[in-house]
Write an enzyme that holds these catalytic residues in place. Sequence first.
Site, short mmCIF file in Angstrom:
data_model
loop_
_atom_site.label_atom_id
_atom_site.label_comp_id
_atom_site.label_asym_id
_atom_site.label_seq_id
_atom_site.Cartn_x
_atom_site.Cartn_y
_atom_site.Cartn_z
N LEU A 99 -55.06 -50.82 -45.26
CA LEU A 99 -54.37 -49.93 -46.36
C LEU A 99 -55.05 -49.65 -47.87
O LEU A 99 -54.34 -49.14 -48.43
CB LEU A 99 -52.98 -50.67 -46.53
CG LEU A 99 -52.08 -50.85 -45.35
CD1 LEU A 99 -50.89 -51.72 -45.69
CD2 LEU A 99 -51.77 -49.62 -44.62
N CYS A 100 -56.40 -49.85 -47.70
CA CYS A 100 -57.05 -49.41 -48.92
C CYS A 100 -57.34 -48.03 -48.99
O CYS A 100 -57.90 -47.24 -47.85
CB CYS A 100 -58.45 -50.15 -48.96
SG CYS A 100 -58.22 -51.96 -49.52
N HIS A 101 -57.26 -47.38 -50.17
CA HIS A 101 -57.61 -45.95 -50.21
C HIS A 101 -59.13 -45.75 -50.24
O HIS A 101 -59.71 -46.72 -50.79
CB HIS A 101 -56.94 -45.41 -51.46
CG HIS A 101 -55.38 -45.43 -51.62
ND1 HIS A 101 -54.77 -46.46 -51.98
CD2 HIS A 101 -54.82 -44.23 -51.35
CE1 HIS A 101 -53.33 -46.12 -51.85
NE2 HIS A 101 -53.39 -44.83 -51.69
N MET A 154 -60.00 -54.58 -54.53
CA MET A 154 -60.64 -54.96 -53.15
C MET A 154 -62.01 -54.55 -52.69
O MET A 154 -62.77 -55.29 -52.28
CB MET A 154 -59.68 -54.30 -52.12
CG MET A 154 -58.29 -54.92 -52.24
SD MET A 154 -57.95 -56.40 -52.07
CE MET A 154 -58.82 -56.86 -50.81
N GLU A 155 -62.56 -53.52 -53.57
CA GLU A 155 -64.03 -53.16 -53.37
C GLU A 155 -64.80 -54.27 -54.07
O GLU A 155 -65.76 -54.32 -53.37
CB GLU A 155 -64.31 -51.83 -54.21
CG GLU A 155 -63.42 -50.73 -53.26
CD GLU A 155 -61.80 -50.74 -53.30
OE1 GLU A 155 -61.47 -49.98 -52.55
OE2 GLU A 155 -61.46 -51.08 -54.16
N ASP A 178 -76.05 -65.12 -43.02
CA ASP A 178 -76.41 -64.76 -41.90
C ASP A 178 -78.01 -64.68 -41.87
O ASP A 178 -78.85 -65.22 -41.20
CB ASP A 178 -76.28 -63.37 -41.79
CG ASP A 178 -76.97 -62.52 -40.49
OD1 ASP A 178 -76.68 -63.17 -39.46
OD2 ASP A 178 -77.50 -61.47 -40.58
#
Length: 161
Positions: A73-75, A110-111, A125
């Site tokens: 739901l992130c733009h 969120m970014e 990793d």
Amino acid sequence: MLTHLDSQGRANMVDVTDKAVTSREAVAEAVVRMLPTTLQMIVSGGHPKGDVFAVARIAGIQAAKKTSDLIPLCHPLMLTSIKVHLAADGDDAVRITASCKLAGQTGVEMEALTAASIAALTIYDMCKAVDRGMVIESVRLLEKLGGKSGHFIADQAQVSS
């Protein structure tokens, strides 16, 4: 109120059409705990896979640009700045700080969180062959500026804009 839910409780992307374009910025962090020997290998440049910090930095930058592909739901955003900083923190950790900026109608929290998280996962990793016991911790928003909700600083009360 959860803005990603409609009146019937269904998930929807928030409509930001009528929101003002403002300057927005967010800063997030993550910490990767590891054996001191693992950190020493990273800092000394002795990892056979190459420069761990450089690869993690690029991964974090790329992740910030792909956030809307990863989180439903992130733009999609036109970020104007992405910075990922990695540094040894004591003798057994790497602290990652990611910041994102734009002039837009929705925030970039969120970014920044995605950039910090993916940079941490990249360190894991690259180093898992020598230290499977690494722990990714303290992924959190440190600061948010801009937008209607004002200025947020972690560990402090909400600061008005």
